[in-house]
Write a protein that holds these residues in place. Structure first.
Motif, PDB file in Angstrom:
ATOM      1  N   SER A  99       0.857  -1.181   0.000  1.00  0.00           N
ATOM      2  CA  SER A  99       0.000   0.000   0.000  1.00  0.00           C
ATOM      3  C   SER A  99       0.894   1.233   0.000  1.00  0.00           C
ATOM      4  CB  SER A  99      -0.913   0.003   1.226  1.00  0.00           C
ATOM      5  OG  SER A  99      -1.754   1.134   1.199  1.00  0.00           O
ATOM      6  N   GLU A 100       0.558   2.205  -0.871  1.00  0.00           N
ATOM      7  CA  GLU A 100       1.376   3.408  -0.989  1.00  0.00           C
ATOM      8  C   GLU A 100       0.653   4.622  -0.434  1.00  0.00           C
ATOM      9  OE1 GLU A 100       2.567   3.579  -5.065  1.00  0.00           O
ATOM     10  OE2 GLU A 100       3.841   1.806  -4.854  1.00  0.00           O
ATOM     11  N   ARG A 101       1.431   5.601  -0.026  1.00  0.00           N
ATOM     12  CA  ARG A 101       0.918   6.771   0.675  1.00  0.00           C
ATOM     13  C   ARG A 101      -0.225   7.477  -0.063  1.00  0.00           C
ATOM     14  NH1 ARG A 101       4.570  11.601   2.966  1.00  0.00           N
ATOM     15  NH2 ARG A 101       5.895   9.826   3.347  1.00  0.00           N
ATOM     16  N   ASN A 102      -0.206   7.493  -1.381  1.00  0.00           N
ATOM     17  CA  ASN A 102      -1.265   8.201  -2.118  1.00  0.00           C
ATOM     18  C   ASN A 102      -2.639   7.555  -1.949  1.00  0.00           C
ATOM     19  OD1 ASN A 102      -0.884   5.955  -3.705  1.00  0.00           O
ATOM     20  ND2 ASN A 102      -0.422   7.071  -5.580  1.00  0.00           N
ATOM     21  N   LYS A 103      -2.718   6.366  -1.339  1.00  0.00           N
ATOM     22  CA  LYS A 103      -3.991   5.689  -1.087  1.00  0.00           C
ATOM     23  C   LYS A 103      -4.448   5.826   0.367  1.00  0.00           C
ATOM     24  CE  LYS A 103      -2.970   2.231  -4.572  1.00  0.00           C
ATOM     25  NZ  LYS A 103      -2.647   0.832  -4.812  1.00  0.00           N
ATOM     26  N   TRP A 104      -3.672   6.489   1.208  1.00  0.00           N
ATOM     27  CA  TRP A 104      -3.963   6.574   2.628  1.00  0.00           C
ATOM     28  C   TRP A 104      -4.753   7.825   2.960  1.00  0.00           C
ATOM     29  CZ3 TRP A 104       1.810   5.816   4.338  1.00  0.00           C
ATOM     30  CH2 TRP A 104       2.259   4.552   3.921  1.00  0.00           C
ATOM     31  N   LYS A 105      -5.575   7.735   3.993  1.00  0.00           N
ATOM     32  CA  LYS A 105      -6.237   8.921   4.546  1.00  0.00           C
ATOM     33  C   LYS A 105      -5.270   9.535   5.540  1.00  0.00           C
ATOM     34  CE  LYS A 105     -10.854   7.112   4.000  1.00  0.00           C
ATOM     35  NZ  LYS A 105     -12.054   6.605   4.654  1.00  0.00           N
ATOM     36  N   ILE A 106      -5.006  10.828   5.380  1.00  0.00           N
ATOM     37  CA  ILE A 106      -3.999  11.495   6.201  1.00  0.00           C
ATOM     38  C   ILE A 106      -4.639  12.650   6.962  1.00  0.00           C
ATOM     39  CG2 ILE A 106      -1.799  12.724   6.183  1.00  0.00           C
ATOM     40  CD1 ILE A 106      -1.180  11.246   3.522  1.00  0.00           C
ATOM     41  N   ASN A 107      -4.426  12.678   8.272  1.00  0.00           N
ATOM     42  CA  ASN A 107      -4.880  13.768   9.127  1.00  0.00           C
ATOM     43  C   ASN A 107      -3.656  14.398   9.769  1.00  0.00           C
ATOM     44  OD1 ASN A 107      -7.660  13.125   8.735  1.00  0.00           O
ATOM     45  ND2 ASN A 107      -7.433  11.479  10.208  1.00  0.00           N
ATOM     46  N   GLY A 109      -1.935  17.288  12.225  1.00  0.00           N
ATOM     47  CA  GLY A 109      -2.156  18.171  13.359  1.00  0.00           C
ATOM     48  C   GLY A 109      -0.837  18.744  13.808  1.00  0.00           C
ATOM     49  N   PHE A 110      -0.856  19.457  14.916  1.00  0.00           N
ATOM     50  CA  PHE A 110       0.367  20.038  15.455  1.00  0.00           C
ATOM     51  C   PHE A 110       1.243  18.935  16.025  1.00  0.00           C
ATOM     52  CE2 PHE A 110       2.782  21.937  18.984  1.00  0.00           C
ATOM     53  CZ  PHE A 110       3.529  22.834  18.246  1.00  0.00           C
ATOM     54  N   MET A 111       2.403  18.751  15.449  1.00  0.00           N
ATOM     55  CA  MET A 111       3.402  17.782  15.896  1.00  0.00           C
ATOM     56  C   MET A 111       2.947  16.327  15.786  1.00  0.00           C
ATOM     57  SD  MET A 111       5.927  19.713  16.541  1.00  0.00           S
ATOM     58  CE  MET A 111       7.089  18.621  17.292  1.00  0.00           C
ATOM     59  N   LYS A 112       1.887  16.065  15.022  1.00  0.00           N
ATOM     60  CA  LYS A 112       1.429  14.684  14.874  1.00  0.00           C
ATOM     61  C   LYS A 112       0.674  14.544  13.552  1.00  0.00           C
ATOM     62  CE  LYS A 112      -1.113  11.091  17.247  1.00  0.00           C
ATOM     63  NZ  LYS A 112      -1.781  10.708  18.480  1.00  0.00           N
ATOM     64  N   THR A 113       0.974  13.478  12.827  1.00  0.00           N
ATOM     65  CA  THR A 113       0.248  13.149  11.606  1.00  0.00           C
ATOM     66  C   THR A 113      -0.256  11.727  11.730  1.00  0.00           C
ATOM     67  OG1 THR A 113       1.685  14.608  10.323  1.00  0.00           O
ATOM     68  CG2 THR A 113       0.392  13.011   9.089  1.00  0.00           C
ATOM     69  N   GLU A 114      -1.524  11.524  11.360  1.00  0.00           N
ATOM     70  CA  GLU A 114      -2.135  10.194  11.411  1.00  0.00           C
ATOM     71  C   GLU A 114      -2.370   9.693   9.991  1.00  0.00           C
ATOM     72  OE1 GLU A 114      -4.603  10.880  15.557  1.00  0.00           O
ATOM     73  OE2 GLU A 114      -5.699  10.774  13.668  1.00  0.00           O
ATOM     74  N   PHE A 115      -1.918   8.477   9.744  1.00  0.00           N
ATOM     75  CA  PHE A 115      -2.099   7.824   8.450  1.00  0.00           C
ATOM     76  C   PHE A 115      -3.022   6.632   8.675  1.00  0.00           C
ATOM     77  CE2 PHE A 115       1.994   9.899   8.466  1.00  0.00           C
ATOM     78  CZ  PHE A 115       2.081  10.483   7.215  1.00  0.00           C
ATOM     79  N   ASN A 116      -4.177   6.634   8.021  1.00  0.00           N
ATOM     80  CA  ASN A 116      -5.134   5.533   8.142  1.00  0.00           C
ATOM     81  C   ASN A 116      -5.039   4.668   6.892  1.00  0.00           C
ATOM     82  OD1 ASN A 116      -6.553   6.209  10.693  1.00  0.00           O
ATOM     83  ND2 ASN A 116      -6.910   8.113   9.581  1.00  0.00           N
ATOM     84  N   ILE A 117      -4.643   3.417   7.093  1.00  0.00           N
ATOM     85  CA  ILE A 117      -4.398   2.500   5.982  1.00  0.00           C
ATOM     86  C   ILE A 117      -5.346   1.321   6.123  1.00  0.00           C
ATOM     87  CG2 ILE A 117      -2.663   1.118   4.800  1.00  0.00           C
ATOM     88  CD1 ILE A 117      -0.715   3.073   6.636  1.00  0.00           C
ATOM     89  N   ASP A 118      -6.297   1.233   5.215  1.00  0.00           N
ATOM     90  CA  ASP A 118      -7.290   0.154   5.238  1.00  0.00           C
ATOM     91  C   ASP A 118      -6.987  -0.803   4.091  1.00  0.00           C
ATOM     92  OD1 ASP A 118      -9.460  -1.518   5.384  1.00  0.00           O
ATOM     93  OD2 ASP A 118     -10.955   0.085   5.320  1.00  0.00           O
ATOM     94  N   PHE A 119      -6.585  -2.007   4.440  1.00  0.00           N
ATOM     95  CA  PHE A 119      -6.285  -3.012   3.432  1.00  0.00           C
ATOM     96  C   PHE A 119      -7.546  -3.729   2.945  1.00  0.00           C
ATOM     97  CE2 PHE A 119      -2.157  -2.349   5.345  1.00  0.00           C
ATOM     98  CZ  PHE A 119      -1.302  -2.411   4.260  1.00  0.00           C
ATOM     99  N   GLY A 120      -8.683  -3.427   3.567  1.00  0.00           N
ATOM    100  CA  GLY A 120      -9.952  -4.012   3.136  1.00  0.00           C
ATOM    101  C   GLY A 120     -10.018  -5.503   3.429  1.00  0.00           C
ATOM    102  N   ASN A 121     -10.843  -6.203   2.639  1.00  0.00           N
ATOM    103  CA  ASN A 121     -11.001  -7.651   2.807  1.00  0.00           C
ATOM    104  C   ASN A 121      -9.982  -8.360   1.914  1.00  0.00           C
ATOM    105  OD1 ASN A 121     -12.197 -10.020   3.787  1.00  0.00           O
ATOM    106  ND2 ASN A 121     -13.372 -10.229   1.915  1.00  0.00           N
ATOM    107  N   ILE A 122      -9.138  -9.139   2.542  1.00  0.00           N
ATOM    108  CA  ILE A 122      -8.079  -9.865   1.835  1.00  0.00           C
ATOM    109  C   ILE A 122      -8.435 -11.338   1.840  1.00  0.00           C
ATOM    110  CG2 ILE A 122      -5.624 -10.434   1.814  1.00  0.00           C
ATOM    111  CD1 ILE A 122      -5.307  -7.780   3.514  1.00  0.00           C
ATOM    112  N   GLU A 123      -8.482 -11.930   0.669  1.00  0.00           N
ATOM    113  CA  GLU A 123      -8.847 -13.345   0.553  1.00  0.00           C
ATOM    114  C   GLU A 123      -7.606 -14.190   0.299  1.00  0.00           C
ATOM    115  OE1 GLU A 123     -11.793 -13.101  -2.572  1.00  0.00           O
ATOM    116  OE2 GLU A 123     -13.392 -12.925  -1.091  1.00  0.00           O
ATOM    117  N   LEU A 124      -7.489 -15.277   1.052  1.00  0.00           N
ATOM    118  CA  LEU A 124      -6.355 -16.192   0.905  1.00  0.00           C
ATOM    119  C   LEU A 124      -6.786 -17.464   0.170  1.00  0.00           C
ATOM    120  CD1 LEU A 124      -4.639 -16.038   4.420  1.00  0.00           C
ATOM    121  CD2 LEU A 124      -4.221 -14.616   2.409  1.00  0.00           C
ATOM    122  N   ASN A 125      -5.873 -17.978  -0.642  1.00  0.00           N
ATOM    123  CA  ASN A 125      -6.095 -19.244  -1.336  1.00  0.00           C
ATOM    124  C   ASN A 125      -5.478 -20.383  -0.555  1.00  0.00           C
ATOM    125  OD1 ASN A 125      -7.352 -18.293  -3.815  1.00  0.00           O
ATOM    126  ND2 ASN A 125      -5.372 -17.372  -4.294  1.00  0.00           N
TER     127      ASN A 125
END
Length: 127
Positions: A99-107, A109-125
């Protein structure tokens, strides 16, 4: 002398707290590709990258809960460009997802940045 020590202490506190904190919130759900059942206790390894540099952490492995969901947080002074997860579960093929930064939700703030990374539903074989 006390004034100089107090000033030195104050300046040190300011410099120590100048590095902004980055919180990376990672989440996703792991399920079986064929029957869509949740996969519990799957091992998820996080590998973080800045450019071509790979960052290693003491705690970089999480597990899915009883609902097949993983949630984890990485706290770092570095900002990452991408995060790769490697999913391992007995009886299933290993899966890697980047997952690359351009797909992340970024918030920011002062002295803090939050990156929300949702990989969604991942199916395994199955193997």
């Amino acid at each position: 002398m006390k004034t100089k020590l107090s000033l030195l202490f104050f300046i040190s506190i300011i410099f120590i707290s100048c590095d902004p904190e980055n919180d990376f919130y990672l989440k996703g759900k792991i399920s079986d590709k064929n029957d869509k059942s949740k996969i519990t206790n799957a091992e998820i390894e996080f590998i973080c990258y800045t450019g071509n540099r790979e960052w290693n952490f003491e705690k970089n492995i999480a597990e899915t809960n009883k609902h097949g969901i993983f949630n984890d947080t990485i706290v770092s002074l570095s900002r990452f460009d991408s995060i790769k997860i490697v999913i391992n579960e007995r009886g299933y093929l290993t899966k890697e997802i980047m997952s690359e930064r351009n797909k992340w939700k970024i918030n920011s703030g002062f002295m803090k940045t939050e990156f929300n990374i949702d990989f969604g539903n991942i199916e395994l074989n199955k193997k």
